[in-house]
Design an enzyme around this catalytic site. Sequence first.
Site, PDB file in Angstrom:
ATOM      1  N   HIS A 220       0.881  -1.196   0.000  1.00 31.22           N
ATOM      2  CA  HIS A 220       0.000   0.000   0.000  1.00 31.22           C
ATOM      3  C   HIS A 220       0.906   1.230   0.000  1.00 31.22           C
ATOM      4  CE1 HIS A 220      -3.469   2.427   0.571  1.00 31.22           C
ATOM      5  NE2 HIS A 220      -3.815   2.121   1.814  1.00 31.22           N
ATOM      6  N   HIS A 259      -2.103  -2.121  -9.723  1.00 35.56           N
ATOM      7  CA  HIS A 259      -3.086  -1.541  -8.801  1.00 35.56           C
ATOM      8  C   HIS A 259      -4.334  -2.408  -8.815  1.00 35.56           C
ATOM      9  CE1 HIS A 259      -5.672   1.416  -6.837  1.00 35.56           C
ATOM     10  NE2 HIS A 259      -4.557   1.994  -6.437  1.00 35.56           N
ATOM     11  N   ASP A 313       2.699   5.693  -6.592  1.00 33.60           N
ATOM     12  CA  ASP A 313       3.985   5.620  -5.892  1.00 33.60           C
ATOM     13  C   ASP A 313       5.176   5.634  -6.843  1.00 33.60           C
ATOM     14  OD1 ASP A 313       2.932   5.442  -3.278  1.00 33.60           O
ATOM     15  OD2 ASP A 313       2.352   3.380  -3.690  1.00 33.60           O
TER      16      ASP A 313
HETATM   17  N1  ACO Z   1       5.134  -6.524 -10.495  1.00 30.82           N
HETATM   18  C1  ACO Z   1       5.064  -7.706 -11.166  1.00 30.82           C
HETATM   19  N2  ACO Z   1       3.945  -8.457 -11.244  1.00 30.82           N
HETATM   20  C2  ACO Z   1       2.844  -7.989 -10.622  1.00 30.82           C
HETATM   21  C3  ACO Z   1       2.848  -6.774  -9.923  1.00 30.82           C
HETATM   22  C4  ACO Z   1       4.040  -6.033  -9.878  1.00 30.82           C
HETATM   23  N3  ACO Z   1       4.103  -4.883  -9.230  1.00 30.82           N
HETATM   24  N4  ACO Z   1       1.628  -6.568  -9.405  1.00 30.82           N
HETATM   25  C5  ACO Z   1       0.881  -7.608  -9.756  1.00 30.82           C
HETATM   26  N5  ACO Z   1       1.606  -8.483 -10.490  1.00 30.82           N
HETATM   27  C6  ACO Z   1       1.162  -9.723 -11.087  1.00 30.82           C
HETATM   28  C7  ACO Z   1       0.965 -10.787 -10.020  1.00 30.82           C
HETATM   29  O1  ACO Z   1       2.137 -11.530  -9.785  1.00 30.82           O
HETATM   30  C8  ACO Z   1      -0.118 -11.624 -10.630  1.00 30.82           C
HETATM   31  O2  ACO Z   1       0.452 -12.445 -11.622  1.00 30.82           O
HETATM   32  P1  ACO Z   1      -0.123 -13.940 -11.883  1.00 30.82           P
HETATM   33  O3  ACO Z   1      -1.569 -13.732 -12.262  1.00 30.82           O
HETATM   34  O4  ACO Z   1       0.735 -14.438 -12.961  1.00 30.82           O
HETATM   35  O5  ACO Z   1      -0.004 -14.662 -10.564  1.00 30.82           O
HETATM   36  C9  ACO Z   1      -1.002 -10.608 -11.354  1.00 30.82           C
HETATM   37  O6  ACO Z   1      -0.139  -9.496 -11.631  1.00 30.82           O
HETATM   38  C10 ACO Z   1      -2.167 -10.120 -10.528  1.00 30.82           C
HETATM   39  O7  ACO Z   1      -1.696  -9.753  -9.237  1.00 30.82           O
HETATM   40  P2  ACO Z   1      -2.612  -9.640  -7.959  1.00 30.82           P
HETATM   41  O8  ACO Z   1      -1.751  -9.739  -6.745  1.00 30.82           O
HETATM   42  O9  ACO Z   1      -3.781 -10.570  -8.051  1.00 30.82           O
HETATM   43  O10 ACO Z   1      -3.199  -8.200  -8.128  1.00 30.82           O
HETATM   44  P3  ACO Z   1      -3.728  -7.291  -6.962  1.00 30.82           P
HETATM   45  O11 ACO Z   1      -4.915  -6.586  -7.468  1.00 30.82           O
HETATM   46  O12 ACO Z   1      -3.937  -8.025  -5.684  1.00 30.82           O
HETATM   47  O13 ACO Z   1      -2.458  -6.356  -6.781  1.00 30.82           O
HETATM   48  C11 ACO Z   1      -1.122  -4.723  -5.888  1.00 30.82           C
HETATM   49  C12 ACO Z   1      -2.468  -5.031  -6.506  1.00 30.82           C
HETATM   50  C13 ACO Z   1      -1.058  -5.357  -4.506  1.00 30.82           C
HETATM   51  C14 ACO Z   1      -1.009  -3.206  -5.749  1.00 30.82           C
HETATM   52  C15 ACO Z   1       0.026  -5.270  -6.783  1.00 30.82           C
HETATM   53  O14 ACO Z   1      -0.079  -4.765  -8.092  1.00 30.82           O
HETATM   54  C16 ACO Z   1       1.408  -5.004  -6.199  1.00 30.82           C
HETATM   55  O15 ACO Z   1       1.850  -5.743  -5.324  1.00 30.82           O
HETATM   56  N6  ACO Z   1       2.099  -3.913  -6.664  1.00 30.82           N
HETATM   57  C17 ACO Z   1       3.382  -3.551  -6.121  1.00 30.82           C
HETATM   58  C18 ACO Z   1       3.207  -2.777  -4.824  1.00 30.82           C
HETATM   59  C19 ACO Z   1       2.688  -1.400  -5.050  1.00 30.82           C
HETATM   60  O16 ACO Z   1       3.144  -0.667  -5.901  1.00 30.82           O
HETATM   61  N7  ACO Z   1       1.715  -1.022  -4.209  1.00 30.82           N
HETATM   62  C20 ACO Z   1       1.138   0.318  -4.239  1.00 30.82           C
HETATM   63  C21 ACO Z   1      -0.250   0.280  -4.778  1.00 30.82           C
HETATM   64  S1  ACO Z   1      -0.902   1.917  -4.931  1.00 30.82           S
HETATM   65  C22 ACO Z   1      -1.251   2.362  -3.359  1.00 30.82           C
HETATM   66  O17 ACO Z   1      -1.541   1.595  -2.500  1.00 30.82           O
HETATM   67  C23 ACO Z   1      -1.131   3.746  -3.059  1.00 30.82           C
END
Ligand code: ACO
Length: 377
Positions: A220, A259, A313
Site C-alpha cells: 500500500h 493496482h 507511488d
Molecule cells: N510486479 C510484477 N507483477 C505484478 C505486480 C508487480 N508490481 N503486481 C501484480 N503483479 C502480477 C501478479 O504476480 C499476478 O500475476 P499472476 O496472475 O501471474 O499470478 C497478477 O499481476 C495479478 O496480481 P494480484 O496480486 O492478483 O493483483 P492485486 O490486485 O492483488 O495487486 C497490488 C495489486 C497489490 C497493488 C500489486 O499490483 C502489487 O503488489 N504492486 C506492487 C506494490 C505497489 O506498488 N503497491 C502500491 C499500490 S498503490 C497504493 O496503495 C497507493
Amino acid sequence: MTEIARGLEGIYVTETKLCRIDGQKGELVYSGYDIYELAEHSNFEEVCFLLWNGRLPTNEEYSHLVEQLRRERPISPLNNRLLHEMVGFVRPMRALEIAVTAIGALDRNSSDMSPDALQDQARRLTARMSTVIAAYHRIREGNEIVAPRDDLGHAANFLWMLRGSEPSELEARVMDVALILHAEHEMNASTFGAIVTASTQSDMYSAIATAIGTLKGPLHGGANDAVYKTLEAIGTEDKIPAYVDDLLARGERMMGIGHRIYKTTDPRAIILERLGEELAKVSPDAHYYHLSQMLRDYLAQKLEGKPLYPNVDFFSASVYKMLGIPNDLYTPIFAMSRIAGWTAHLMEQYANNRLVRPNALYEGAENRPYVPMSKRD
Ligand code: ACO
C-alpha cells in the site's frame, strides 16, 4: 457453496459521496471534480474543505479554514517529548502512529462524534501530522525544530519546517499538488482499516492510528519508499534490463507498478510525472526522475499485455527526492495527505454507522475431546 472474497475485490461495503474511480479509463474524481482539474487549479486546504463538506468553499470559508489549520499547527509538549524519546529507534510511520495517539489522548472531546467535533478533530490531525513529521526529522538530524510559519500555506510550511529553508514557488506547488493527489482514494486498504475501527464507535484518533498502521505496508503506502530503494539499487540506466529481468524471473513484484483498481496508468502517476519534468530542470537529483522514466519504458515492454502500469507511488519517489525529502518520510507524507480522505470517510461512517463484522468460513477440526496437558504427547 459459500463464496469467499479474500481480498474483498468487487465488494461494496458502503456508499460514498467522496470519490469515484474508473480503473479502466484511469479516472479519479473527488466529489464531482476531476483530479486533473484539482491538480491544475486547487490547493490542499481547498481539497480538505471539499472532502469535509462536499462542496468547494466560498472565499470567506476558505480563509477561515486556513486560519483554523494554522492555529492547530504547533505540537504539544507531550508530543515534543515523545518525539525526542523515539528518534533513533522508532521508525517514522510508527512514530507518527504514536504521535496521533498522543494527540487523541490530549483531546478531552476525543469521543465526541458530533459533526462539529469531527471537523475539529480532522483539522487538528491534518495540521499537526505535518508538524510531527517535520519535527521528527529535525530532531533525528540533531537540528532545532523549526516553528510553523503563518504566512505559508500547508505544503510550503511543511517544506519550511522540514528543511529549515523556504521552498521555491515551484517546490511549494509540486508539494501542494502531491498532497492533493494523495488526499483521497475511495475504499483503499487504510481507509477500510479506519472504517472498521470507527464502526465499533471507537474515536477518530484510534481510527486514524489504524489507518496509519495499514498504510505502512509495502503493498500500500510503503511502496513509494520501496520504489526509491529500487532506483538506488539500479543506479544507472544500463543496469535496468538485468535488474528487471532478474526480479521478474524470481517471481517478485516491481514496486510502484500495478493496482487493484487501475488497469491503465494511474492518473496521479501521469500528473506526478508532468510535475517532475519541471523539477528535473532545476534539481540536482534529476537523475532519479530520468531513471524512473527509463525504468517505466523498459517495464512497459516487459509487461506488455498485462494490466500492470505505474501507480501513484512510481513517480512520487523521484519527485520527493527532488524536493530534498529523505526516503523514509515518503510514506508518512502519504499519510499526511490521506488524512484528508480518511477523516472525510470517517465523517460519513459516523453519520451512518454499522458495525463492520464479516464472517470467516470455518474449516478446522470438530468434536475433539479435551486432553489434559499431562496426558498430551
Ligand atoms: N510486479 C510484477 N507483477 C505484478 C505486480 C508487480 N508490481 N503486481 C501484480 N503483479 C502480477 C501478479 O504476480 C499476478 O500475476 P499472476 O496472475 O501471474 O499470478 C497478477 O499481476 C495479478 O496480481 P494480484 O496480486 O492478483 O493483483 P492485486 O490486485 O492483488 O495487486 C497490488 C495489486 C497489490 C497493488 C500489486 O499490483 C502489487 O503488489 N504492486 C506492487 C506494490 C505497489 O506498488 N503497491 C502500491 C499500490 S498503490 C497504493 O496503495 C497507493
